[in-house]
Scaffold this motif. Structure first.
Motif, PDB file in Angstrom:
ATOM      1  N   ASN A 237       0.836  -1.196   0.000  1.00 33.68           N
ATOM      2  CA  ASN A 237       0.000   0.000   0.000  1.00 33.68           C
ATOM      3  C   ASN A 237       0.874   1.250   0.000  1.00 33.68           C
ATOM      4  OD1 ASN A 237      -2.106  -1.789   0.189  1.00 33.68           O
ATOM      5  ND2 ASN A 237      -2.468  -1.453   2.367  1.00 33.68           N
ATOM      6  N   SER A 238       0.676   2.104  -1.002  1.00 30.65           N
ATOM      7  CA  SER A 238       1.519   3.278  -1.193  1.00 30.65           C
ATOM      8  C   SER A 238       0.718   4.548  -0.944  1.00 30.65           C
ATOM      9  CB  SER A 238       2.082   3.311  -2.617  1.00 30.65           C
ATOM     10  OG  SER A 238       2.727   2.095  -2.944  1.00 30.65           O
ATOM     11  N   SER A 239       1.306   5.483  -0.197  1.00 26.10           N
ATOM     12  CA  SER A 239       0.672   6.783   0.001  1.00 26.10           C
ATOM     13  C   SER A 239       1.707   7.869  -0.245  1.00 26.10           C
ATOM     14  CB  SER A 239       0.079   6.920   1.401  1.00 26.10           C
ATOM     15  OG  SER A 239       1.075   6.768   2.393  1.00 26.10           O
ATOM     16  N   ALA A 240       1.284   8.931  -0.943  1.00 23.40           N
ATOM     17  CA  ALA A 240       2.160  10.064  -1.224  1.00 23.40           C
ATOM     18  C   ALA A 240       1.479  11.332  -0.744  1.00 23.40           C
ATOM     19  CB  ALA A 240       2.462  10.146  -2.719  1.00 23.40           C
ATOM     20  N   HIS A 241       2.219  12.142  -0.012  1.00 21.16           N
ATOM     21  CA  HIS A 241       1.671  13.357   0.572  1.00 21.16           C
ATOM     22  C   HIS A 241       2.394  14.555  -0.040  1.00 21.16           C
ATOM     23  CE1 HIS A 241      -0.459  10.868   3.492  1.00 21.16           C
ATOM     24  NE2 HIS A 241       0.633  10.138   3.485  1.00 21.16           N
ATOM     25  N   LEU A 242       1.653  15.329  -0.819  1.00 25.78           N
ATOM     26  CA  LEU A 242       2.186  16.504  -1.498  1.00 25.78           C
ATOM     27  C   LEU A 242       2.048  17.681  -0.539  1.00 25.78           C
ATOM     28  CD1 LEU A 242       0.480  15.758  -4.929  1.00 25.78           C
ATOM     29  CD2 LEU A 242       2.763  15.089  -4.182  1.00 25.78           C
ATOM     30  N   ASN A 243       3.122  17.992   0.151  1.00 24.81           N
ATOM     31  CA  ASN A 243       3.051  18.853   1.324  1.00 24.81           C
ATOM     32  C   ASN A 243       3.417  20.305   1.083  1.00 24.81           C
ATOM     33  OD1 ASN A 243       2.240  16.754   3.036  1.00 24.81           O
ATOM     34  ND2 ASN A 243       4.350  16.125   3.396  1.00 24.81           N
ATOM     35  N   ALA A 244       3.816  20.672  -0.147  1.00 22.20           N
ATOM     36  CA  ALA A 244       4.244  22.047  -0.402  1.00 22.20           C
ATOM     37  C   ALA A 244       3.970  22.395  -1.856  1.00 22.20           C
ATOM     38  CB  ALA A 244       5.729  22.204  -0.084  1.00 22.20           C
ATOM     39  N   PRO A 245       3.833  23.687  -2.161  1.00 19.93           N
ATOM     40  CA  PRO A 245       3.572  24.093  -3.549  1.00 19.93           C
ATOM     41  C   PRO A 245       4.629  23.540  -4.506  1.00 19.93           C
ATOM     42  CG  PRO A 245       3.265  25.951  -2.075  1.00 19.93           C
ATOM     43  CD  PRO A 245       3.855  24.851  -1.244  1.00 19.93           C
ATOM     44  N   GLY A 246       4.159  23.104  -5.662  1.00 20.37           N
ATOM     45  CA  GLY A 246       5.053  22.558  -6.664  1.00 20.37           C
ATOM     46  C   GLY A 246       5.379  21.098  -6.496  1.00 20.37           C
ATOM     47  N   ALA A 247       4.922  20.460  -5.431  1.00 16.13           N
ATOM     48  CA  ALA A 247       5.181  19.032  -5.243  1.00 16.13           C
ATOM     49  C   ALA A 247       4.465  18.228  -6.318  1.00 16.13           C
ATOM     50  CB  ALA A 247       4.733  18.590  -3.859  1.00 16.13           C
ATOM     51  N   ASP A 248       5.144  17.213  -6.830  1.00 15.92           N
ATOM     52  CA  ASP A 248       4.643  16.431  -7.962  1.00 15.92           C
ATOM     53  C   ASP A 248       4.870  14.955  -7.663  1.00 15.92           C
ATOM     54  OD1 ASP A 248       4.008  15.318 -10.435  1.00 15.92           O
ATOM     55  OD2 ASP A 248       5.128  16.797 -11.595  1.00 15.92           O
ATOM     56  N   GLY A 249       3.809  14.166  -7.686  1.00 14.32           N
ATOM     57  CA  GLY A 249       3.940  12.742  -7.406  1.00 14.32           C
ATOM     58  C   GLY A 249       3.266  11.893  -8.459  1.00 14.32           C
ATOM     59  N   GLU A 250       3.955  10.846  -8.891  1.00 13.67           N
ATOM     60  CA  GLU A 250       3.384   9.878  -9.828  1.00 13.67           C
ATOM     61  C   GLU A 250       3.545   8.487  -9.234  1.00 13.67           C
ATOM     62  OE1 GLU A 250       3.825  12.035 -14.157  1.00 13.67           O
ATOM     63  OE2 GLU A 250       5.341  10.550 -13.617  1.00 13.67           O
ATOM     64  N   LEU A 251       2.429   7.759  -9.128  1.00 21.38           N
ATOM     65  CA  LEU A 251       2.428   6.401  -8.596  1.00 21.38           C
ATOM     66  C   LEU A 251       2.010   5.456  -9.708  1.00 21.38           C
ATOM     67  CD1 LEU A 251       0.645   6.983  -5.148  1.00 21.38           C
ATOM     68  CD2 LEU A 251       3.083   7.122  -5.678  1.00 21.38           C
ATOM     69  N   PHE A 252       2.926   4.568 -10.078  1.00 23.13           N
ATOM     70  CA  PHE A 252       2.652   3.591 -11.124  1.00 23.13           C
ATOM     71  C   PHE A 252       2.752   2.190 -10.534  1.00 23.13           C
ATOM     72  CE2 PHE A 252       4.199   7.281 -13.473  1.00 23.13           C
ATOM     73  CZ  PHE A 252       3.278   7.371 -14.506  1.00 23.13           C
ATOM     74  N   VAL A 267      -3.810   2.524  -2.723  1.00 21.35           N
ATOM     75  CA  VAL A 267      -3.008   3.697  -3.062  1.00 21.35           C
ATOM     76  C   VAL A 267      -3.702   4.955  -2.539  1.00 21.35           C
ATOM     77  CG1 VAL A 267      -1.978   4.992  -4.972  1.00 21.35           C
ATOM     78  CG2 VAL A 267      -2.198   2.500  -5.128  1.00 21.35           C
ATOM     79  N   PHE A 268      -2.911   5.874  -1.998  1.00 20.94           N
ATOM     80  CA  PHE A 268      -3.457   7.135  -1.493  1.00 20.94           C
ATOM     81  C   PHE A 268      -2.598   8.292  -1.982  1.00 20.94           C
ATOM     82  CE2 PHE A 268      -3.965  10.006   2.473  1.00 20.94           C
ATOM     83  CZ  PHE A 268      -4.969  10.736   1.859  1.00 20.94           C
ATOM     84  N   MET A 269      -3.215   9.250  -2.691  1.00 24.34           N
ATOM     85  CA  MET A 269      -2.542  10.469  -3.123  1.00 24.34           C
ATOM     86  C   MET A 269      -3.181  11.634  -2.386  1.00 24.34           C
ATOM     87  SD  MET A 269      -0.095  11.676  -4.978  1.00 24.34           S
ATOM     88  CE  MET A 269       0.277  10.500  -6.287  1.00 24.34           C
ATOM     89  N   ASP A 270      -2.388  12.324  -1.565  1.00 23.89           N
ATOM     90  CA  ASP A 270      -2.884  13.367  -0.678  1.00 23.89           C
ATOM     91  C   ASP A 270      -2.353  14.728  -1.124  1.00 23.89           C
ATOM     92  OD1 ASP A 270      -3.766  14.909   1.409  1.00 23.89           O
ATOM     93  OD2 ASP A 270      -2.410  14.039   2.904  1.00 23.89           O
ATOM     94  N   HIS A 271      -3.245  15.576  -1.677  1.00 23.34           N
ATOM     95  CA  HIS A 271      -2.875  16.933  -2.063  1.00 23.34           C
ATOM     96  C   HIS A 271      -3.105  17.847  -0.857  1.00 23.34           C
ATOM     97  CE1 HIS A 271      -2.437  16.336  -6.483  1.00 23.34           C
ATOM     98  NE2 HIS A 271      -3.218  15.302  -6.234  1.00 23.34           N
ATOM     99  N   ASN A 272      -2.010  18.259  -0.240  1.00 21.80           N
ATOM    100  CA  ASN A 272      -2.092  19.002   1.008  1.00 21.80           C
ATOM    101  C   ASN A 272      -1.429  20.370   0.891  1.00 21.80           C
ATOM    102  OD1 ASN A 272      -2.844  19.359   3.698  1.00 21.80           O
ATOM    103  ND2 ASN A 272      -0.956  18.446   4.487  1.00 21.80           N
ATOM    104  N   ALA A 273      -1.391  20.922  -0.329  1.00 21.10           N
ATOM    105  CA  ALA A 273      -0.817  22.247  -0.572  1.00 21.10           C
ATOM    106  C   ALA A 273      -1.297  22.713  -1.938  1.00 21.10           C
ATOM    107  CB  ALA A 273       0.713  22.190  -0.533  1.00 21.10           C
ATOM    108  N   PRO A 274      -1.272  24.021  -2.188  1.00 18.03           N
ATOM    109  CA  PRO A 274      -1.688  24.522  -3.500  1.00 18.03           C
ATOM    110  C   PRO A 274      -0.651  24.200  -4.579  1.00 18.03           C
ATOM    111  CG  PRO A 274      -0.919  26.318  -2.121  1.00 18.03           C
ATOM    112  CD  PRO A 274      -0.967  25.104  -1.237  1.00 18.03           C
ATOM    113  N   LYS A 275      -1.133  24.230  -5.836  1.00 20.05           N
ATOM    114  CA  LYS A 275      -0.269  24.061  -7.007  1.00 20.05           C
ATOM    115  C   LYS A 275       0.505  22.745  -6.961  1.00 20.05           C
ATOM    116  CE  LYS A 275      -1.321  28.111  -8.741  1.00 20.05           C
ATOM    117  NZ  LYS A 275      -2.121  28.239  -9.991  1.00 20.05           N
TER     118      LYS A 275
END
Length: 412
Positions: A237-252, A267-275
């Motif tokens: 189980n994969s989780s990615a936390h985008l914690n700051a502007p400009g963070a970019d995550g790709e889960l394949f 799978v969990f993709m967490d957008h926790n910041a703008p942009k």
């Protein structure tokens, strides 16, 4: 707003500060006044804790366990786990260092906190943590072999510390027997650009429960690729936390389930910041009696994540009778000011017309099946962006397909 979903899986990293624990009802430790019988409604409310006692006994009826063969996993979920005594091969690559640290290392638990009992059991039971540090702005490729786990139920913890502005392709390859519960944390520093491949080539009979947590900082990019081919039961189980502007995550993800094999990913993709931006794309093929795959994809766009661009999808190709693929995409949106968001899921049987077309041109049925399945999965292989590794993975996939098709048709 929130889109309708078919599962109420949720997450906790999300509403809590790094290292903060939530109880089994999804409450912060200092919360008061909440009705204890209100069930978890969203991904962000999912309970988290490093203490397995904070989670109820697993019955298989829970949202996060209902697709898993829990009867075969109880020793890893709630039994006693020995600290893993794995063998690690140092890749000898400049800018990639391997070490061990004690449990009081400040980095442990900063990317994520366990959200299920097996993950918490692993957190409470590991000895020293394996640390892989990646630094340097030059491109580099490092293959790290992990083996020697054995069949005794064991716990492990790994930290992949990616320094600011580092660049690398890192491959974690798992081989041999295993009865392993583990947590892996990825700390992706500001401006870093890294691809990580987790390759499961376990022996038949291996059981592997793994939770991956990634914390992605400002203007950093992480491509995380899961390739699951071996083992009896693999739940990664994969989780990615985008914690700051400009963070970019790709889960394949790429998986091939053979007869009797269970391959699962939540799978969990967490957008926790703008942009911030994310893409999720998992593809799997299944062949043989009792072959089973599970994919659950959760994307959360928080109220503070204006300008988010997100999309997730899962595709499954069922090559024979007796195989089953479960696919559940979920999307929660808490702000209307986004660039875009969507999700898709499709599971289809092998197309008999395609098979007939290939056979009419002199291609044997077994070879035709392998060609179609290989072409279907190759999209994910190419995402890795390394010709040498792609060639090796394609050879492994071809061998898996060759063996599986031969068993299915009674001939090679």
């Amino acid at each position: 707003m929130t889109t309708p979903t078919t599962t109420t899986a949720s997450s906790a990293q999300s509403g809590a500060a790094p290292g903060e624990q939530r109880n089994a009802l999804g409450q912060n430790a200092h919360a008061h006044g909440r009705d204890p019988f209100v069930p978890v409604q969203t991904r962000s409310e999912r309970p988290s804790s490093t203490n397995p006692a904070d989670f109820a006994d697993v019955t298989g009826r829970e949202a996060e366990w209902k697709y898993s063969p829990v009867a075969k996993l109880h020793d890893l979920i709630s039994g006693e786990l020995a600290p893993a005594n794995e063998r690690i091969d140092d890749p000898g690559v400049e800018g990639v260092t391997i070490s061990r640290v004690s449990r009081d290392d400040a980095r442990i638990g900063t990317a994520g906190i366990p959200e299920d009992k097996a993950s918490a059991n692993a957190f409470a039971s590991f000895g020293e943590a394996l640390v892989i540090e990646v630094s340097g702005e030059d491109d580099k490729v490092a293959l790290i072999d992990r083996s020697g786990f054995g069949n005794t139920p064991a716990a492990a913890h790994t930290i992949v510390d990616i320094k600011p502005h580092a660049q690398a392709l890192l491959v974690l390859r798992h081989t041999g027997p295993a009865a392993l519960a583990e947590n892996v944390e990825f700390l992706v520093g500001e401006g870093a650009r890294v691809t990580v491949v987790s390759l499961q080539e376990w022996e038949d009979g291996a059981r592997h429960l793994s939770s991956h947590f990634a914390a992605i900082e400002r203007d950093a990019y992480l491509k995380h690729v899961v390739v699951s081919l071996g083992g009896d039961i693999v739940r990664l189980n994969s989780s990615a936390h985008l914690n700051a502007p400009g963070a970019d995550g790709e889960l394949f993800g790429l998986y091939f389930a053979d007869a009797g094999q269970h391959l699962e990913q939540q799978v969990f993709m967490d957008h926790n910041a703008p942009k911030t931006r994310s893409r999720v794309n998992y593809k799997g093929a299944l062949q043989g009696e009792g072959a089973r795959s599970v994919w659950i994809g959760d994307v959360l766009i928080r109220a503070n994540a204006d300008g988010t661009d997100s999309y997730e999808q899962n595709r499954n190709l069922v090559l024979s009778d007796g195989a089953r693929a479960d696919s559940v995409p979920n999307l929660e949106i808490e702000t209307g000011n986004i660039e875009g968001a969507g999700h898709a899921s499709a599971t289809g049987r092998f197309d008999d017309e395609h098979l007939f077309y290939l056979m009419s041109r002199g291609i044997a049925e077994a070879e035709a099946r392998r060609m179609v399945a290989h072409g279907f999965l190759n999209e994910i292989v190419q995402e890795i962006g390394n010709d040498e590794l792609a060639e090796r993975l394609n050879a492994i996939i071809e061998q898996e397909l060759y063996q599986s098709t031969g068993r299915l048709l009674g001939a090679s």
